[in-house]
Motif scaffolding. Structure first.
Motif, PDB file in Angstrom:
ATOM      1  N   UNK A   1       0.822  -1.214   0.000  1.00  0.00           N
ATOM      2  CA  UNK A   1       0.000   0.000   0.000  1.00  0.00           C
ATOM      3  C   UNK A   1       0.854   1.260   0.000  1.00  0.00           C
ATOM      4  N   UNK A   2       0.404   2.292  -0.713  1.00  0.00           N
ATOM      5  CA  UNK A   2       1.136   3.561  -0.727  1.00  0.00           C
ATOM      6  C   UNK A   2       1.202   4.172   0.673  1.00  0.00           C
ATOM      7  N   UNK A   3       2.263   4.925   0.921  1.00  0.00           N
ATOM      8  CA  UNK A   3       2.424   5.605   2.202  1.00  0.00           C
ATOM      9  C   UNK A   3       1.388   6.709   2.371  1.00  0.00           C
ATOM     10  N   UNK A   4       1.005   7.324   1.275  1.00  0.00           N
ATOM     11  CA  UNK A   4       0.037   8.418   1.332  1.00  0.00           C
ATOM     12  C   UNK A   4      -1.357   7.857   1.043  1.00  0.00           C
ATOM     13  N   UNK A   5      -2.329   8.339   1.782  1.00  0.00           N
ATOM     14  CA  UNK A   5      -3.708   7.911   1.586  1.00  0.00           C
ATOM     15  C   UNK A   5      -4.284   8.528   0.318  1.00  0.00           C
ATOM     16  N   UNK A   6      -3.916   9.785   0.054  1.00  0.00           N
ATOM     17  CA  UNK A   6      -4.503  10.524  -1.058  1.00  0.00           C
ATOM     18  C   UNK A   6      -3.574  10.576  -2.266  1.00  0.00           C
ATOM     19  N   UNK A   7      -4.164  10.461  -3.446  1.00  0.00           N
ATOM     20  CA  UNK A   7      -3.466  10.554  -4.720  1.00  0.00           C
ATOM     21  C   UNK A   7      -2.991  11.985  -4.947  1.00  0.00           C
ATOM     22  N   UNK A   8      -1.807  12.141  -5.534  1.00  0.00           N
ATOM     23  CA  UNK A   8      -1.214  13.455  -5.761  1.00  0.00           C
ATOM     24  C   UNK A   8      -2.110  14.354  -6.611  1.00  0.00           C
ATOM     25  N   UNK A   9      -2.574  13.853  -7.759  1.00  0.00           N
ATOM     26  CA  UNK A   9      -3.416  14.668  -8.647  1.00  0.00           C
ATOM     27  C   UNK A   9      -4.754  15.004  -7.982  1.00  0.00           C
ATOM     28  N   UNK A  10      -5.326  14.049  -7.287  1.00  0.00           N
ATOM     29  CA  UNK A  10      -6.568  14.301  -6.574  1.00  0.00           C
ATOM     30  C   UNK A  10      -6.374  15.322  -5.466  1.00  0.00           C
TER      31      UNK A  10
ATOM     32  N   UNK B   1      -2.155  19.143   6.762  1.00  0.00           N
ATOM     33  CA  UNK B   1      -2.534  18.142   7.765  1.00  0.00           C
ATOM     34  C   UNK B   1      -3.610  17.199   7.245  1.00  0.00           C
ATOM     35  N   UNK B   2      -4.588  17.761   6.551  1.00  0.00           N
ATOM     36  CA  UNK B   2      -5.705  16.956   6.054  1.00  0.00           C
ATOM     37  C   UNK B   2      -5.254  15.908   5.038  1.00  0.00           C
ATOM     38  N   UNK B   3      -4.378  16.300   4.111  1.00  0.00           N
ATOM     39  CA  UNK B   3      -4.001  15.410   3.016  1.00  0.00           C
ATOM     40  C   UNK B   3      -2.659  14.713   3.195  1.00  0.00           C
ATOM     41  N   UNK B   4      -1.948  14.996   4.297  1.00  0.00           N
ATOM     42  CA  UNK B   4      -0.710  14.268   4.588  1.00  0.00           C
ATOM     43  C   UNK B   4       0.477  14.699   3.758  1.00  0.00           C
ATOM     44  N   UNK B   5       0.462  15.915   3.264  1.00  0.00           N
ATOM     45  CA  UNK B   5       1.590  16.462   2.519  1.00  0.00           C
ATOM     46  C   UNK B   5       2.188  17.598   3.325  1.00  0.00           C
ATOM     47  N   UNK B   6       3.409  18.017   2.974  1.00  0.00           N
ATOM     48  CA  UNK B   6       4.043  19.101   3.723  1.00  0.00           C
ATOM     49  C   UNK B   6       3.381  20.432   3.380  1.00  0.00           C
ATOM     50  N   UNK B   7       3.477  21.352   4.307  1.00  0.00           N
ATOM     51  CA  UNK B   7       2.929  22.688   4.095  1.00  0.00           C
ATOM     52  C   UNK B   7       3.666  23.369   2.933  1.00  0.00           C
ATOM     53  N   UNK B   8       4.948  23.109   2.827  1.00  0.00           N
ATOM     54  CA  UNK B   8       5.747  23.667   1.720  1.00  0.00           C
ATOM     55  C   UNK B   8       5.207  23.193   0.369  1.00  0.00           C
ATOM     56  N   UNK B   9       4.892  21.898   0.271  1.00  0.00           N
ATOM     57  CA  UNK B   9       4.362  21.349  -0.981  1.00  0.00           C
ATOM     58  C   UNK B   9       2.998  21.963  -1.294  1.00  0.00           C
ATOM     59  N   UNK B  10       2.168  22.119  -0.283  1.00  0.00           N
ATOM     60  CA  UNK B  10       0.845  22.718  -0.478  1.00  0.00           C
ATOM     61  C   UNK B  10       0.994  24.150  -0.996  1.00  0.00           C
ATOM     62  N   UNK B  11       1.909  24.913  -0.409  1.00  0.00           N
ATOM     63  CA  UNK B  11       2.142  26.286  -0.871  1.00  0.00           C
ATOM     64  C   UNK B  11       2.613  26.304  -2.324  1.00  0.00           C
ATOM     65  N   UNK B  12       3.472  25.358  -2.677  1.00  0.00           N
ATOM     66  CA  UNK B  12       3.953  25.269  -4.062  1.00  0.00           C
ATOM     67  C   UNK B  12       2.797  24.956  -5.010  1.00  0.00           C
ATOM     68  N   UNK B  13       1.928  24.046  -4.622  1.00  0.00           N
ATOM     69  CA  UNK B  13       0.761  23.710  -5.439  1.00  0.00           C
ATOM     70  C   UNK B  13      -0.111  24.944  -5.636  1.00  0.00           C
ATOM     71  N   UNK B  14      -0.345  25.669  -4.574  1.00  0.00           N
ATOM     72  CA  UNK B  14      -1.185  26.869  -4.660  1.00  0.00           C
ATOM     73  C   UNK B  14      -0.561  27.883  -5.594  1.00  0.00           C
TER      74      UNK B  14
END
Length: 87
Positions: free
Chosen positions: A38-47, A66-79
């Motif tokens: 099983x993947x370490x992350x629950x949620x798919x990257x594209x989703x 926190x909700x999606x299990x990714x770093x805050x830095x990655x979330x900011x980059x996505x935004x």
């Protein structure tokens, strides 16, 4: 099916304890003999990218991380990469 839980393989015993006998048997019939990794992350990257786009700015970058299990830095980059600049 009458299941002798004392005689179960350790994985099936854990699933039985966690999910109950009926759900453990569903898992057994669906996946027996399969090698699962099983993947370490629950949620798919594209989703997750799509979810971040729909939930930001209602949720903060910290809440989204926190909700999606990714770093805050990655979330900011996505935004910053996936939001169109406003004129």
């Amino acid at each position: 099916m009458d299941v002798d839980t004392d005689a179960l393989q350790s994985l099936y015993k854990q699933l039985n304890d966690l999910l109950g006998t009926e759900e453990m048997l569903k898992f057994y019939h669906e996946f027996r003999g399969s090698q699962l990794n099983p993947p370490m992350k629950l949620y798919d990257r594209d989703g997750t990218i799509a979810a971040i786009q729909s939930h930001y700015p209602k949720l903060s970058t910290k809440e989204l991380a926190n909700k999606y299990g990714y770093s805050q830095r990655w979330v900011k980059r996505v935004i910053s990469q996936h939001t169109e600049p406003h004129d």
